[in-house]
Design an enzyme around this catalytic site. Sequence first.
Site, short mmCIF file in Angstrom:
data_model
loop_
_atom_site.label_atom_id
_atom_site.label_comp_id
_atom_site.label_asym_id
_atom_site.label_seq_id
_atom_site.Cartn_x
_atom_site.Cartn_y
_atom_site.Cartn_z
N TYR A 63 87.16 9.61 9.10
CA TYR A 63 87.48 9.95 10.50
C TYR A 63 88.94 9.66 10.83
CZ TYR A 63 82.81 11.39 11.44
OH TYR A 63 81.64 12.11 11.39
N HIS A 116 79.19 16.38 20.94
CA HIS A 116 79.17 15.56 19.72
C HIS A 116 80.27 14.51 19.72
CE1 HIS A 116 76.85 18.95 17.48
NE2 HIS A 116 76.06 18.18 18.20
N ASN A 208 81.96 35.64 16.32
CA ASN A 208 82.00 34.83 15.11
C ASN A 208 82.57 35.62 13.94
OD1 ASN A 208 81.21 32.03 14.54
ND2 ASN A 208 79.96 32.93 12.90
C1 BV8 Z 1 69.55 15.07 16.82
C2 BV8 Z 1 80.15 15.49 14.86
C3 BV8 Z 1 67.66 13.89 17.59
C4 BV8 Z 1 80.52 14.75 13.62
C5 BV8 Z 1 78.27 16.83 14.15
C6 BV8 Z 1 65.51 19.92 10.35
C7 BV8 Z 1 65.43 21.02 11.18
C8 BV8 Z 1 66.11 21.09 12.39
C9 BV8 Z 1 66.90 20.01 12.80
C10 BV8 Z 1 67.00 18.93 11.97
C11 BV8 Z 1 66.31 18.86 10.77
N1 BV8 Z 1 66.61 17.68 10.19
C12 BV8 Z 1 67.46 16.99 10.99
C13 BV8 Z 1 67.68 17.73 12.08
C14 BV8 Z 1 68.51 17.38 13.24
C15 BV8 Z 1 69.98 17.52 12.89
C16 BV8 Z 1 70.27 18.90 12.34
O1 BV8 Z 1 70.31 19.87 13.07
N2 BV8 Z 1 70.49 18.95 11.00
C17 BV8 Z 1 70.81 20.22 10.39
C18 BV8 Z 1 71.80 20.00 9.24
C19 BV8 Z 1 69.52 20.86 9.92
N3 BV8 Z 1 70.67 17.35 14.14
C20 BV8 Z 1 71.00 16.11 14.54
O2 BV8 Z 1 70.82 15.11 13.88
C21 BV8 Z 1 71.57 16.01 15.95
N4 BV8 Z 1 70.86 14.98 16.64
O3 BV8 Z 1 68.86 15.98 16.46
O4 BV8 Z 1 69.06 13.96 17.47
C22 BV8 Z 1 67.35 12.66 18.34
C23 BV8 Z 1 66.30 12.72 19.23
C24 BV8 Z 1 65.97 11.58 19.92
C25 BV8 Z 1 66.71 10.40 19.73
C26 BV8 Z 1 67.78 10.38 18.84
C27 BV8 Z 1 68.10 11.51 18.12
C28 BV8 Z 1 73.02 15.58 15.94
C29 BV8 Z 1 73.86 16.58 15.21
C30 BV8 Z 1 75.33 16.25 15.44
C31 BV8 Z 1 76.01 15.91 14.15
N5 BV8 Z 1 77.45 15.83 14.37
N6 BV8 Z 1 79.58 16.76 14.45
C32 BV8 Z 1 81.81 15.27 13.04
O5 BV8 Z 1 82.40 16.22 13.59
O6 BV8 Z 1 82.20 14.72 12.04
S1 BV8 Z 1 77.68 18.28 13.49
C33 BV8 Z 1 78.96 19.32 13.06
O7 BV8 Z 1 78.40 20.42 12.33
C34 BV8 Z 1 79.57 20.06 14.22
O8 BV8 Z 1 79.77 19.23 15.32
C35 BV8 Z 1 78.63 21.16 14.53
O9 BV8 Z 1 77.65 20.78 15.47
C36 BV8 Z 1 77.91 21.35 13.25
C37 BV8 Z 1 78.01 22.76 12.79
O10 BV8 Z 1 79.31 23.04 12.64
P1 BV8 Z 1 79.94 24.37 13.25
O11 BV8 Z 1 80.71 23.97 14.44
O12 BV8 Z 1 78.94 25.46 13.44
O13 BV8 Z 1 80.90 24.70 12.07
P2 BV8 Z 1 80.52 25.37 10.69
O14 BV8 Z 1 81.62 25.06 9.72
O15 BV8 Z 1 79.11 25.07 10.32
O16 BV8 Z 1 80.59 26.93 11.03
C38 BV8 Z 1 81.83 27.48 11.44
C39 BV8 Z 1 81.52 28.90 11.86
O17 BV8 Z 1 82.72 29.47 12.34
C40 BV8 Z 1 81.05 29.76 10.71
O18 BV8 Z 1 79.97 30.57 11.16
C41 BV8 Z 1 82.28 30.61 10.37
O19 BV8 Z 1 81.91 31.92 9.95
C42 BV8 Z 1 82.96 30.71 11.71
N7 BV8 Z 1 84.41 30.87 11.63
C43 BV8 Z 1 85.26 30.36 10.69
N8 BV8 Z 1 86.53 30.74 11.01
C44 BV8 Z 1 86.46 31.47 12.14
C45 BV8 Z 1 85.12 31.56 12.55
N9 BV8 Z 1 84.72 32.22 13.64
C46 BV8 Z 1 85.68 32.82 14.38
N10 BV8 Z 1 86.99 32.79 14.06
C47 BV8 Z 1 87.41 32.12 12.96
N11 BV8 Z 1 88.72 32.09 12.66
#
Ligand code: BV8
Length: 241
Positions: A63, A116, A208
């Site tokens: 971080y 987040h 996107n």
């Molecule tokens: C919670 C901060 C419950 C940290 C982040 C199974 C099924 C469903 C859910 C879960 C599961 N198992 C676990 C879970 C829950 C889990 C989850 O969803 N896991 C996933 C992996 C399955 N979620 C959690 O744990 C969340 N909390 O559920 O709590 C709870 C309930 C009660 C009490 C307590 C708890 C918390 C999740 C938060 C994690 N923290 N970030 C840090 O930044 O270091 S997540 C992090 O990744 C981001 O913040 C964001 O949310 C996430 C996804 O990232 P994106 O922003 O989408 O970025 P990514 O790279 O993935 O995609 C970029 C996109 O942009 C692409 O599509 C690309 O094509 C596009 N792009 C690229 N360039 C461009 C562009 N578009 C336009 N123009 C461009 N130039």
Amino acid sequence: MGDMNRIRNIVILTGAGVSAESGIDTFRAGTDGGPSLWEQHRIEDVATPEGFVRDPDLVHRFYDMRRAAIQQKQPNAAHMALARLDAVWTDNLLIVTQNVDDLHERAGARRVLHMHGEHLKAWCTACRSRSAWREALFGRPPCPVCQSRSLRPDVVWFGEMPYEMDRIHAALLDADLFVSIGTSGAVYPAAGFVRNARDLGAQTLELNLEPSQGSAMFHETRLGKAGDLVPAWVAEILGGG
Ligand code: BV8
């Protein structure tokens, strides 16, 4: 897109893709072909409470590097366009960002919600206070409030509850339009907002680089770079055609 002039209340969800053109690494597709963040580190090791307990130095280094990096970056055309919309839109508008950078704010946006957390804040696990923070946490600096050496990044890790979910759901309840920009739709609960919005009667639009995991849920998907798509969409919604 549906009838534009009945759009009053807008909720915008942004993800790492909106900051990609500012040179900030996305999570799942590295900018200019470089390794993405999660390819460099396992999520379990650097973005979970368990990982922090296991190896706090690794997490602090991860971080600290990103906190320093974002301070060298600039907002891009997408951030600027959203800030312009925020400045002139007289009805409700909320930018819910998954990003922990401050580029929306530095572009001038005001109605921003960091679900987040934020790189530029530290959270004290001893006294629970939050402090603005720009430096490293690796050296365990004292908490500005209680002096204990218990600061962590004020970032929501996997398994932790995102911030201000009530405020987000209230905004979705009210929304006529939900726009998702630059997110892969891989992480919940953010990835579920489009379904909430649609079930509650909002128009849904995705801007996107590629179809997200939730693309089928959107009334309309426009593919391209945020730096191109967002200014065009803002001009359209402001009636600039
Ligand atoms: C919670 C901060 C419950 C940290 C982040 C199974 C099924 C469903 C859910 C879960 C599961 N198992 C676990 C879970 C829950 C889990 C989850 O969803 N896991 C996933 C992996 C399955 N979620 C959690 O744990 C969340 N909390 O559920 O709590 C709870 C309930 C009660 C009490 C307590 C708890 C918390 C999740 C938060 C994690 N923290 N970030 C840090 O930044 O270091 S997540 C992090 O990744 C981001 O913040 C964001 O949310 C996430 C996804 O990232 P994106 O922003 O989408 O970025 P990514 O790279 O993935 O995609 C970029 C996109 O942009 C692409 O599509 C690309 O094509 C596009 N792009 C690229 N360039 C461009 C562009 N578009 C336009 N123009 C461009 N130039």
